[in-house]
Design a protein around this motif. Structure first.
Motif, PDB file in Angstrom:
ATOM      1  N   LEU A  23       0.831  -1.201   0.000  1.00  0.00           N
ATOM      2  CA  LEU A  23       0.000   0.000   0.000  1.00  0.00           C
ATOM      3  C   LEU A  23       0.868   1.254   0.000  1.00  0.00           C
ATOM      4  O   LEU A  23       0.573   2.235  -0.685  1.00  0.00           O
ATOM      5  CB  LEU A  23      -0.922   0.001   1.222  1.00  0.00           C
ATOM      6  N   ALA A  24       1.975   1.217   0.751  1.00  0.00           N
ATOM      7  CA  ALA A  24       2.899   2.354   0.786  1.00  0.00           C
ATOM      8  C   ALA A  24       3.518   2.583  -0.589  1.00  0.00           C
ATOM      9  O   ALA A  24       3.729   3.738  -0.995  1.00  0.00           O
ATOM     10  CB  ALA A  24       3.998   2.109   1.823  1.00  0.00           C
ATOM     11  N   PHE A  25       3.807   1.492  -1.327  1.00  0.00           N
ATOM     12  CA  PHE A  25       4.351   1.641  -2.680  1.00  0.00           C
ATOM     13  C   PHE A  25       3.403   2.456  -3.554  1.00  0.00           C
ATOM     14  O   PHE A  25       3.838   3.296  -4.350  1.00  0.00           O
ATOM     15  CB  PHE A  25       4.566   0.267  -3.332  1.00  0.00           C
ATOM     16  N   VAL A  26       2.111   2.186  -3.412  1.00  0.00           N
ATOM     17  CA  VAL A  26       1.108   2.872  -4.224  1.00  0.00           C
ATOM     18  C   VAL A  26       0.964   4.325  -3.789  1.00  0.00           C
ATOM     19  O   VAL A  26       0.879   5.237  -4.620  1.00  0.00           O
ATOM     20  CB  VAL A  26      -0.252   2.150  -4.137  1.00  0.00           C
ATOM     21  N   LEU A  27       0.956   4.558  -2.482  1.00  0.00           N
ATOM     22  CA  LEU A  27       0.728   5.902  -1.950  1.00  0.00           C
ATOM     23  C   LEU A  27       1.957   6.803  -2.059  1.00  0.00           C
ATOM     24  O   LEU A  27       1.845   7.990  -2.375  1.00  0.00           O
ATOM     25  CB  LEU A  27       0.293   5.814  -0.481  1.00  0.00           C
ATOM     26  N   LEU A  28       3.139   6.233  -1.790  1.00  0.00           N
ATOM     27  CA  LEU A  28       4.366   7.024  -1.733  1.00  0.00           C
ATOM     28  C   LEU A  28       5.302   6.815  -2.913  1.00  0.00           C
ATOM     29  O   LEU A  28       6.088   7.687  -3.252  1.00  0.00           O
ATOM     30  CB  LEU A  28       5.151   6.687  -0.454  1.00  0.00           C
ATOM     31  N   GLY A  29       5.239   5.621  -3.514  1.00  0.00           N
ATOM     32  CA  GLY A  29       6.210   5.244  -4.530  1.00  0.00           C
ATOM     33  C   GLY A  29       7.316   4.398  -3.918  1.00  0.00           C
ATOM     34  O   GLY A  29       7.453   4.310  -2.691  1.00  0.00           O
ATOM     35  N   LEU A  30       8.110   3.778  -4.764  1.00  0.00           N
ATOM     36  CA  LEU A  30       9.167   2.880  -4.304  1.00  0.00           C
ATOM     37  C   LEU A  30      10.298   3.628  -3.606  1.00  0.00           C
ATOM     38  O   LEU A  30      10.830   3.171  -2.596  1.00  0.00           O
ATOM     39  CB  LEU A  30       9.733   2.089  -5.488  1.00  0.00           C
ATOM     40  N   VAL A  31      10.678   4.765  -4.146  1.00  0.00           N
ATOM     41  CA  VAL A  31      11.831   5.499  -3.624  1.00  0.00           C
ATOM     42  C   VAL A  31      11.627   5.901  -2.167  1.00  0.00           C
ATOM     43  O   VAL A  31      12.419   5.561  -1.283  1.00  0.00           O
ATOM     44  CB  VAL A  31      12.130   6.746  -4.481  1.00  0.00           C
ATOM     45  N   GLU A  32      10.554   6.641  -1.914  1.00  0.00           N
ATOM     46  CA  GLU A  32      10.332   7.149  -0.562  1.00  0.00           C
ATOM     47  C   GLU A  32       9.951   6.032   0.417  1.00  0.00           C
ATOM     48  O   GLU A  32      10.365   6.040   1.576  1.00  0.00           O
ATOM     49  CB  GLU A  32       9.264   8.235  -0.575  1.00  0.00           C
ATOM     50  N   SER A  33       9.185   5.052  -0.053  1.00  0.00           N
ATOM     51  CA  SER A  33       8.798   3.939   0.818  1.00  0.00           C
ATOM     52  C   SER A  33      10.026   3.189   1.318  1.00  0.00           C
ATOM     53  O   SER A  33      10.160   2.912   2.509  1.00  0.00           O
ATOM     54  CB  SER A  33       7.873   2.974   0.065  1.00  0.00           C
ATOM     55  N   HIS A  34      10.943   2.872   0.399  1.00  0.00           N
ATOM     56  CA  HIS A  34      12.138   2.130   0.792  1.00  0.00           C
ATOM     57  C   HIS A  34      13.088   2.990   1.620  1.00  0.00           C
ATOM     58  O   HIS A  34      13.796   2.479   2.490  1.00  0.00           O
ATOM     59  CB  HIS A  34      12.857   1.571  -0.437  1.00  0.00           C
ATOM     60  N   ALA A  35      13.116   4.281   1.353  1.00  0.00           N
ATOM     61  CA  ALA A  35      13.968   5.177   2.145  1.00  0.00           C
ATOM     62  C   ALA A  35      13.529   5.163   3.606  1.00  0.00           C
ATOM     63  O   ALA A  35      14.362   5.131   4.523  1.00  0.00           O
ATOM     64  CB  ALA A  35      13.907   6.592   1.581  1.00  0.00           C
ATOM     65  N   ILE A  36      12.218   5.174   3.838  1.00  0.00           N
ATOM     66  CA  ILE A  36      11.701   5.116   5.207  1.00  0.00           C
ATOM     67  C   ILE A  36      11.858   3.719   5.793  1.00  0.00           C
ATOM     68  O   ILE A  36      12.270   3.545   6.943  1.00  0.00           O
ATOM     69  CB  ILE A  36      10.214   5.539   5.231  1.00  0.00           C
ATOM     70  N   PHE A  37      11.556   2.700   4.975  1.00  0.00           N
ATOM     71  CA  PHE A  37      11.605   1.312   5.435  1.00  0.00           C
ATOM     72  C   PHE A  37      13.017   0.903   5.863  1.00  0.00           C
ATOM     73  O   PHE A  37      13.182   0.007   6.687  1.00  0.00           O
ATOM     74  CB  PHE A  37      11.104   0.383   4.330  1.00  0.00           C
ATOM     75  N   ALA A  38      14.029   1.577   5.316  1.00  0.00           N
ATOM     76  CA  ALA A  38      15.418   1.241   5.636  1.00  0.00           C
ATOM     77  C   ALA A  38      15.748   1.417   7.112  1.00  0.00           C
ATOM     78  O   ALA A  38      16.796   0.959   7.577  1.00  0.00           O
ATOM     79  CB  ALA A  38      16.371   2.088   4.790  1.00  0.00           C
ATOM     80  N   CYS A  39      14.852   2.052   7.874  1.00  0.00           N
ATOM     81  CA  CYS A  39      15.121   2.258   9.307  1.00  0.00           C
ATOM     82  C   CYS A  39      14.796   1.017  10.141  1.00  0.00           C
ATOM     83  O   CYS A  39      15.046   1.021  11.352  1.00  0.00           O
ATOM     84  CB  CYS A  39      14.331   3.463   9.827  1.00  0.00           C
ATOM     85  N   TYR A  40      14.264  -0.052   9.535  1.00  0.00           N
ATOM     86  CA  TYR A  40      13.838  -1.187  10.359  1.00  0.00           C
ATOM     87  C   TYR A  40      14.974  -1.836  11.156  1.00  0.00           C
ATOM     88  O   TYR A  40      14.744  -2.280  12.291  1.00  0.00           O
ATOM     89  CB  TYR A  40      13.089  -2.229   9.509  1.00  0.00           C
ATOM     90  N   PRO A  41      16.241  -1.904  10.639  1.00  0.00           N
ATOM     91  CA  PRO A  41      17.301  -2.457  11.487  1.00  0.00           C
ATOM     92  C   PRO A  41      17.534  -1.623  12.752  1.00  0.00           C
ATOM     93  O   PRO A  41      17.903  -2.154  13.805  1.00  0.00           O
ATOM     94  CB  PRO A  41      18.537  -2.448  10.581  1.00  0.00           C
ATOM     95  N   LEU A  42      17.318  -0.306  12.643  1.00  0.00           N
ATOM     96  CA  LEU A  42      17.460   0.564  13.805  1.00  0.00           C
ATOM     97  C   LEU A  42      16.357   0.281  14.817  1.00  0.00           C
ATOM     98  O   LEU A  42      16.595   0.281  16.030  1.00  0.00           O
ATOM     99  CB  LEU A  42      17.413   2.024  13.369  1.00  0.00           C
ATOM    100  N   LEU A  43      15.154   0.019  14.321  1.00  0.00           N
ATOM    101  CA  LEU A  43      14.043  -0.326  15.206  1.00  0.00           C
ATOM    102  C   LEU A  43      14.308  -1.658  15.897  1.00  0.00           C
ATOM    103  O   LEU A  43      14.007  -1.825  17.085  1.00  0.00           O
ATOM    104  CB  LEU A  43      12.737  -0.392  14.406  1.00  0.00           C
ATOM    105  N   ILE A  44      14.883  -2.604  15.166  1.00  0.00           N
ATOM    106  CA  ILE A  44      15.222  -3.899  15.763  1.00  0.00           C
ATOM    107  C   ILE A  44      16.238  -3.711  16.880  1.00  0.00           C
ATOM    108  O   ILE A  44      16.103  -4.278  17.973  1.00  0.00           O
ATOM    109  CB  ILE A  44      15.772  -4.868  14.694  1.00  0.00           C
ATOM    110  N   ALA A  45      17.263  -2.900  16.611  1.00  0.00           N
ATOM    111  CA  ALA A  45      18.285  -2.642  17.626  1.00  0.00           C
ATOM    112  C   ALA A  45      17.686  -1.962  18.855  1.00  0.00           C
ATOM    113  O   ALA A  45      18.003  -2.306  19.993  1.00  0.00           O
ATOM    114  CB  ALA A  45      19.397  -1.785  17.035  1.00  0.00           C
ATOM    115  N   ALA A  46      16.794  -0.996  18.625  1.00  0.00           N
ATOM    116  CA  ALA A  46      16.191  -0.250  19.735  1.00  0.00           C
ATOM    117  C   ALA A  46      15.278  -1.133  20.582  1.00  0.00           C
ATOM    118  O   ALA A  46      15.212  -0.981  21.810  1.00  0.00           O
ATOM    119  CB  ALA A  46      15.415   0.945  19.204  1.00  0.00           C
ATOM    120  N   LEU A  47      14.572  -2.072  19.934  1.00  0.00           N
ATOM    121  CA  LEU A  47      13.606  -2.910  20.643  1.00  0.00           C
ATOM    122  C   LEU A  47      14.186  -4.232  21.131  1.00  0.00           C
ATOM    123  O   LEU A  47      13.520  -4.954  21.873  1.00  0.00           O
ATOM    124  CB  LEU A  47      12.410  -3.196  19.726  1.00  0.00           C
ATOM    125  N   SER A  48      15.415  -4.548  20.724  1.00  0.00           N
ATOM    126  CA  SER A  48      16.001  -5.829  21.121  1.00  0.00           C
ATOM    127  C   SER A  48      16.236  -5.911  22.625  1.00  0.00           C
ATOM    128  O   SER A  48      16.226  -7.002  23.197  1.00  0.00           O
ATOM    129  CB  SER A  48      17.321  -6.062  20.379  1.00  0.00           C
TER     130      SER A  48
END
Length: 289
Positions: free
Chosen positions: A90-115
């Motif tokens: 849904l984010a791909f449709v709303l935002l496009g691939l570029v911006e969606s993946h740019a934001i999604f790239a933060c997931y390793p940081l979220l994993i580190a913060a929540l580990s």
């Protein structure tokens, strides 16, 4: 025992990220024409068939792959990933691939913060600084006061948070179950959930788009196959930094095929997020933090 070959592992990871980026591009196209839930449901049917086939060819067969002491956790993992894929598409449709993946790239940081709170792992001050800098990069992408409260931007953030939680639960499940068991439950339970929901949103698809649907299913299976082979020949910590190339490949597809634009704030923010993520991966490999 498989001989470790880091160079081959890196090549396989790069190939994996490229295939998954192509899959994202196809998902973006199909989801802009048809209901997201239907697209993900069909994708999961093929994914479940692939998972069952892999389990059937492994030692012990399907019975061994399905055996788990934590069925509720495994089922929740599968449901969570299926839901996350729906949100991301849904984010791909709303935002496009570029911006969606740019934001999604933060997931390793979220994993580190929540580990720490979820897995009880120690996170040192250096990684906390990197996490903070990474989130600053996300804010640069979102442009506080302009898009931070936009539903489109929030969808991508939610997707990253869901995937981070999925990753943490996968690590937690690995304390008792094998990777093969987690993989089996991920595919089968996700297919069950998506079928229960997606079947109500079925709509006719043109013959032309069925070809793209077939390509979507094939790239999904191929991507997971390459990823499995990658982890068979190399340590995850050695190849994980190259997973960020999916951002690069997906952005190229978005820019060239979907005429998306790469805004300066997105490029700068993505660079900061990726840099912070790579540092947290580096620190996680150190014996002391």
């Amino acid at each position: 025992m498989t001989t470790q070959n880091t160079k081959l592992g890196i090549i396989l990871m790069i190939a994996t990220t490229f295939v998954f980026a192509v899959q994202d591009g196809i998902s973006r196209y199909l989801a802009s024409e048809y209901n997201v839930l239907m697209i993900v449901m069909i994708r999961y049917w093929f994914f479940a068939a692939f998972v069952i086939a892999v389990a059937g060819r492994s030692a012990g067969g399907i019975k061994k792959a399905a055996a788990t002491r934590q069925p509720f956790l495994q089922a929740f993992r599968g449901f969570l990933l299926a839901a996350e894929i729906c949100v991301m598409v849904l984010a791909f449709v709303l935002l496009g691939l570029v911006e969606s993946h740019a934001i999604f790239a933060c997931y390793p940081l979220l994993i580190a913060a929540l580990s720490g709170p979820i897995l009880g792992e120690k996170v040192g001050w250096r990684r906390w600084v990197a996490i903070g800098i990474g989130f600053l990069g996300v804010l640069i992408i979102l442009q506080p006061g302009i898009k931070v409260f936009s539903p489109s931007a929030i969808v991508a953030v939610i997707s990253a948070l869901m995937f981070a939680l999925y990753g943490l639960l996968t690590r937690y499940a690995a304390r008792q179950d094998s990777a093969a068991t987690s993989f089996f439950w991920t595919g089968t339970t996700g297919a069950i959930l998506m079928t229960c929901i997606g079947v109500w949103y079925w709509e006719p698809m043109t013959a032309y788009d069925w070809r793209w649907m077939g390509a979507l299913c094939i790239t999904g299976a191929l991507g997971h196959f390459l990823l499995i082979k990658c982890y068979e020949v190399a340590e995850a910590s050695a190849v994980q930094p190259f997973a960020y190339l999916q951002l690069v490949f997906a952005s190229i597809i978005g820019l060239t095929l979907f005429q998306e634009e790469l805004e300066t704030n997105v490029a700068i923010g993505a660079a900061i997020v990726v840099g912070a993520g790579l540092f947290t991966l580096y620190r996680s490999r150190q014996t002391s933090d």
